[in-house]
Design an enzyme around this catalytic site. Structure first.
Site, PDB file in Angstrom:
ATOM      1  N   HIS A 132      -9.994   4.885  -1.374  1.00  0.00           N
ATOM      2  CA  HIS A 132      -9.254   4.898  -0.132  1.00  0.00           C
ATOM      3  C   HIS A 132      -9.915   5.666   1.027  1.00  0.00           C
ATOM      4  O   HIS A 132     -10.922   6.228   0.547  1.00  0.00           O
ATOM      5  CB  HIS A 132      -7.630   5.760  -0.316  1.00  0.00           C
ATOM      6  CG  HIS A 132      -6.854   4.823  -1.185  1.00  0.00           C
ATOM      7  ND1 HIS A 132      -5.692   4.451  -0.554  1.00  0.00           N
ATOM      8  CD2 HIS A 132      -6.875   4.249  -2.349  1.00  0.00           C
ATOM      9  CE1 HIS A 132      -5.002   3.625  -1.330  1.00  0.00           C
ATOM     10  NE2 HIS A 132      -5.650   3.669  -2.493  1.00  0.00           N
ATOM     11  N   GLY A 165      -8.495   7.511   7.811  1.00  0.00           N
ATOM     12  CA  GLY A 165      -8.367   7.959   9.279  1.00  0.00           C
ATOM     13  C   GLY A 165      -9.922   8.168   9.670  1.00  0.00           C
ATOM     14  O   GLY A 165     -10.742   7.906   8.504  1.00  0.00           O
ATOM     15  N   ASP A 220       0.943  -1.353  -0.100  1.00  0.00           N
ATOM     16  CA  ASP A 220       0.260   0.009  -0.086  1.00  0.00           C
ATOM     17  C   ASP A 220       0.822   1.270  -0.028  1.00  0.00           C
ATOM     18  O   ASP A 220       1.948   1.228   0.725  1.00  0.00           O
ATOM     19  CB  ASP A 220      -0.986  -0.162   1.155  1.00  0.00           C
ATOM     20  CG  ASP A 220      -2.120   1.048   1.217  1.00  0.00           C
ATOM     21  OD1 ASP A 220      -2.690   1.281   0.072  1.00  0.00           O
ATOM     22  OD2 ASP A 220      -2.608   1.401   2.249  1.00  0.00           O
TER      23      ASP A 220
END
Ligand code: 13P
Length: 284
Positions: free
Chosen positions: A208, A181, A82
């Site tokens: 993502h 996040g 990643d």
């Protein structure tokens, strides 16, 4: 079922109108937990190793363990690197047996992004290793990668067209309003933009920043054309919280690790149910 390249795994997802889940896997136990759920649900799966693992000096040992598990798995498994920004690191990943790599040159001007993506495609050609590239900048923090709200920016169609005219990766991450996040405020996902990029005939698209998005948002993203959904922070939090709670209540190390693994499996199971990939394990 052997380890599978990112390319055919995501091509099948794109053709079938579903998404494959990528779970960032920092430990062997997390990998085992994810694999057990994927096996139970007959879902193809991507185990990703991120930059934090390499910084901790564990890229090769963790990859060796995950690769061994992937080779023995009953479902197709891609072992993916990643957010790499380094060709030498991608070379190490190839030697360590990864079947997918992400070259993240999204911080650079378009011409550099094209050149770096082209180099990685050249290195991986014929090796059965799929390549993911990124356009636009996803805000937030993912391991060592930090993108402020000022630096972040959604992708635009002209850039996607210019990029794809020059180079064609096996998967394309596009910034459409998500962030890595947890979210401080509800994200505004540009579903129209996902549809438009998909409509350009783009390679399988990658979302993502899956953590904190509602099930409805994730489902809509898949309906609009996303073929890979990435999850990291939510799994890590479940893992750590369960471990700390078990340790605090006096569990022995292996029992605490098992409880942490169960917490990871629970998150993975919920996410897999959203992707549409359940029962698709035979799609190769
Ligand atoms: P989250 O940490 O927000 O789940 O994002 C994961 C990701 O996109 C990994 O590349």
């Amino acid at each position: 079922m052997a380890i599978q390249s990112l390319a055919p795994m995501l091509a099948a997802a794109q053709a079938g109108g579903y998404a494959v889940a990528q779970f960032n896997t920092d430990t062997i136990e997390a990998g085992q937990a994810v694999l057990s759920v994927a096996t139970e649900l007959r879902a193809p799966i991507i185990l990703a190793i991120g930059q934090g693992v390499d910084r901790a000096g564990r890229l090769e040992p963790l990859a060796a363990g995950l690769r061994a598990m992937a080779e023995a798995a009953e479902v197709p498994v891609c072992l993916h690197l990643d957010h790499s920004e380094s060709l030498p690191q991608i070379g190490r990943a190839l030697r360590a047996g990864f079947s997918g790599v992400m070259i993240d040159a999204s911080a650079h001007p378009l011409a550099t992004n094209i050149a770096e993506t082209r180099s990685v495609l050249g290195i991986c050609a014929g090796l059965g290793i799929g390549v993911e590239a990124e356009l636009g900048r996803v805000a937030g923090v993912e391991d060592d990668l930090e993108v402020s709200e000022e630096e972040a920016g959604k992708v635009d169609l002209a850039t996607v067209s210019a990029f794809l005219a020059a180079v064609r990766p096996d998967a394309l991450a596009v910034a459409v309003g998500t962030a890595h996040g947890f979210y401080n405020r509800p994200p505004e996902i540009d579903f129209g933009l996902i549809r438009q990029v998909h409509g350009l005939g783009a390679p399988p698209l990658v979302l993502h920043g899956g953590t904190g998005l509602s099930d409805a948002v994730l489902r809509e993203a898949v309906a609009c054309g996303m073929a890979k959904l990435n999850f990291a922070t939510e799994l890590r939090k479940a893992n750590v919280d369960a471990f700390v709670e078990a340790a605090a209540s006096g569990s022995a190390l292996l029992d605490a690790l098992a409880k942490a693994g169960s917490a990871v499996a629970e998150v993975a199971q919920k996410k897999l149910a959203i992707t549409g990939s359940v029962g698709r394990a035979s799609a190769r």
